[in-house]
Design an enzyme around this catalytic site. Structure first.
Site, PDB file in Angstrom:
ATOM      1  CG  ASN A 151      -0.327  -0.079   2.574  1.00 40.27           C
ATOM      2  OD1 ASN A 151       0.711  -0.774   2.843  1.00 40.27           O
ATOM      3  ND2 ASN A 151      -0.974   0.867   3.203  1.00 40.27           N
ATOM      4  CD  GLU A 249       4.729  -0.175  13.558  1.00 39.62           C
ATOM      5  OE1 GLU A 249       3.553  -0.289  13.285  1.00 39.62           O
ATOM      6  OE2 GLU A 249       5.661   0.042  14.330  1.00 39.62           O
ATOM      7  CB  CYS A 283      -1.831   0.642   8.470  1.00 41.90           C
ATOM      8  SG  CYS A 283      -0.229   1.973   8.398  1.00 41.90           S
ATOM      9  CD  GLU A 460       9.001   0.791  10.633  1.00 44.11           C
ATOM     10  OE1 GLU A 460       9.808   0.560   9.799  1.00 44.11           O
ATOM     11  OE2 GLU A 460       7.672   0.605  10.229  1.00 44.11           O
TER      12      GLU A 460
END
Ligand code: NAD
Length: 480
Positions: A151, A249, A283, A460
């Site tokens: 994505n 993640e 997300c 991150e």
């Protein structure tokens, strides 16, 4: 820019695979964006071994060398954001404006982490014992395997590769086999910028074909993964068995709370953006809209009107606001959730497949009214342009509903009350909490990540990336 078979990049060479995959444009199913060579497990091992062989020189390289190369990569990406954006929009389906923005962001990551190579510091401590110096050094972890989803096919590789290289690690990137062209052109840029052979390797492959090699090879020190929870769980099991460092993640079911004191001129566009932009394939998308009963009717009426006015179409059309869904599998899954929501008793507004436009995977954005938080459609990540609308009676019920989820990536509230805003930021059980902003859309120089099933391991992005990509060594010296 897309002729021929696009190859893998192992040890500084472009190498063929053992099979091929076609990268199809979801806006126009007759267009093959590219054919990609697919690597197998032997090539996965070769890529890891190349990264291991390149490690000693790269980890001992001067930070100025790493700065120069990363900064150059960032500058080239930014100068080519238009062409990279075109490729990205064609393979993934987000609009050209969204895709160019993503390419630009990828360049920003390289420039930010170029400077991080110069900023890496350790600590000097006083010892509890006389005449002893204690230094805590930061060292690269070694060979890193980076596994990324479809994505954000250039930004996510960039936000992993750049800190990995800045801190002296070498890399094997396995991008999603659904959208590997962006990673291919990123690799071309890294080669052009002068990255030494083996420091970075591109492996286009199906996860199930190479996954076991990537998580079990003895030369791999760490795996940074972004993708779905089931894949994350599989990777974690393999990695922990083999004592690898991991950073995962994963998905979200992000709440957007609309309080009775919200300014609807802010709340409506913010929620439309969070729920539907990038076709809801984020997300951090706002998939649960939790609305105070006093403002419910006014909000829902304006929200639906705005949703129905969104123009759905091919990614490269200037008028398109919502591009296609990425693949047939994803479209079928989205449509199955429309049925699930209906069966659960929701009133479904829109959300249908645009069957008359059978050239691509076009789906109208939709909402599930009369949703409750315990329905499957409110609990499972859908990952499409669909959102549940849940009515609540007060702030306490809103925050309890927002937090009642297996996920914890992002969260948001629209309110004009400082009290509500402050309480929400303090009590949200998510890694990111927004006020009068969409759940999606973040800066690049600060930590990114979530809690519960959304994330595992250290954060991150920003300076936080150092925690995954380095390890500490505590040294003691006696000076006599
Ligand atoms: P996915 O889990 O299907 O695939 C992700 C990657 O894992 C791909 O490269 C895939 O080939 C690889 N993979 C699959 N099986 C593997 C295995 N057994 N071993 C090793 N690798 C394997 O996810 P997707 O459909 O590409 O992406 C969508 C998901 O990503 C959603 O759940 C979304 O929420 C999540 N996502 C999370 C973030 C975040 O930062 N939290 C960002 C973007 C997307």
């Amino acid at each position: 820019m897309t002729d021929g078979l696009l190859l893998n990049y192992i040890d500084g060479d472009w190498v063929d695979g053992t099979s091929e995959i076609a990268n199809i444009n979801p806006s126009d199913l007759s267009e093959v964006v590219a054919h990609h060579a697919l690597a197998d497990i032997n090539q996965a091992n070769q890529a890891i071994e190349a990264a291991a062989a390149a490690l000693p020189n790269w980890k001992n390289s001067n930070p100025q060398t790493r700065f120069d190369i990363l900064d150059k990569i960032g500058r080239i990406i930014i100068s080519r954001q238009d062409e990279l954006g075109q490729i990205l929009a064609r393979e993934e389906g987000k609009t050209l404006a969204e895709a160019k923005g993503e390419a630009f962001r990828a360049g920003q990551f390289f420039q930010f982490y170029a400077a991080e190579a110069l900023r890496r510091t350790g600590e000097v401590n006083e010892s509890t014992r006389p005449n002893i110096d204690v230094e805590v050094l930061r060292e690269p972890i070694g060979v890193t395997v980076l596994i990324t989803p479809w994505n954000f096919p250039i930004a996510i590789p960039a936000w992993k590769i750049a800190p990995a290289l800045a801190h002296g690690n070498t890399v094997v990137l396995k991008p999603s086999e659904i959208t590997p062209a962006s990673a291919y052109y990123l690799t071309k840029i890294m080669e052009e910028a002068g990255l030494p052979a083996g420091v970075f390797n591109l492996l286009v492959a199906k996860g199930e074909d190479v996954g076991s090699a990537l998580v079990s090879h003895p030369a791999v020190a760490g795996i940074s993964f972004t993708g779905s929870v089931p894949t994350g769980r599989k990777i974690a099991q393999g990695a922990i068995q083999n004592m690898k460092k991991i950073q995962l993640e994963m998905g979200g079911k992000n709440p957007m709370v609309i309080m009775d004191d919200a300014n609807l001129d802010i709340a409506i566009p913010v929620t439309i953006n969070g729920a539907f932009y990038q076709t809801g394939q984020r997300c951090t998308a706002s998939s649960r809209v939790i609305v105070h009963e006093k403002i419910y009717d006014a909000f829902v009426e304006r929200f639906i009107a705005e949703m129905e006015s969104l123009s759905v179409g091919p990614a490269l059309d200037a008028a398109t606001q919502i591009g296609p869904v990425v693949s047939e599998t994803q479209l079928k899954s989205n449509l199955s959730y429309v049925e699930i929501a209906r069966d659960e008793g929701c009133e479904v507004i829109s959300g249908q497949h645009l069957a008359d436009s059978n050239t691509g995977y076009f789906q109208r954005p939709g909402v599930f009214l009369n949703a409750t938080n315990n329905m499957r459609s409110s609990r499972e990540e859908i990952f499409g342009p669909l959102a549940s609308i849940i009515k609540v009676g007060d702030f306490e019920e809103a925050i309890a509903t927002a937090n009642d989820t297996d996920f914890g990536l992002s969260s948001a509230i629209c309110t004009s009350s400082l009290y509500n805003a402050r309480e929400f930021k303090r009590r949200s059980e998510a890694g990111m909490a927004m006020v009068n902003l969409p759940t999606a859309g973040v800066d690049y120089h600060v930590p990114f990540g979530g809690r519960k099933n959304s994330s595992y391991g250290s954060r991150e992005q920003g300076r936080a990336a150092i925690d995954f990509y380095t390890t500490t060594k505590t040294t003691y010296s006696f000076s006599g």
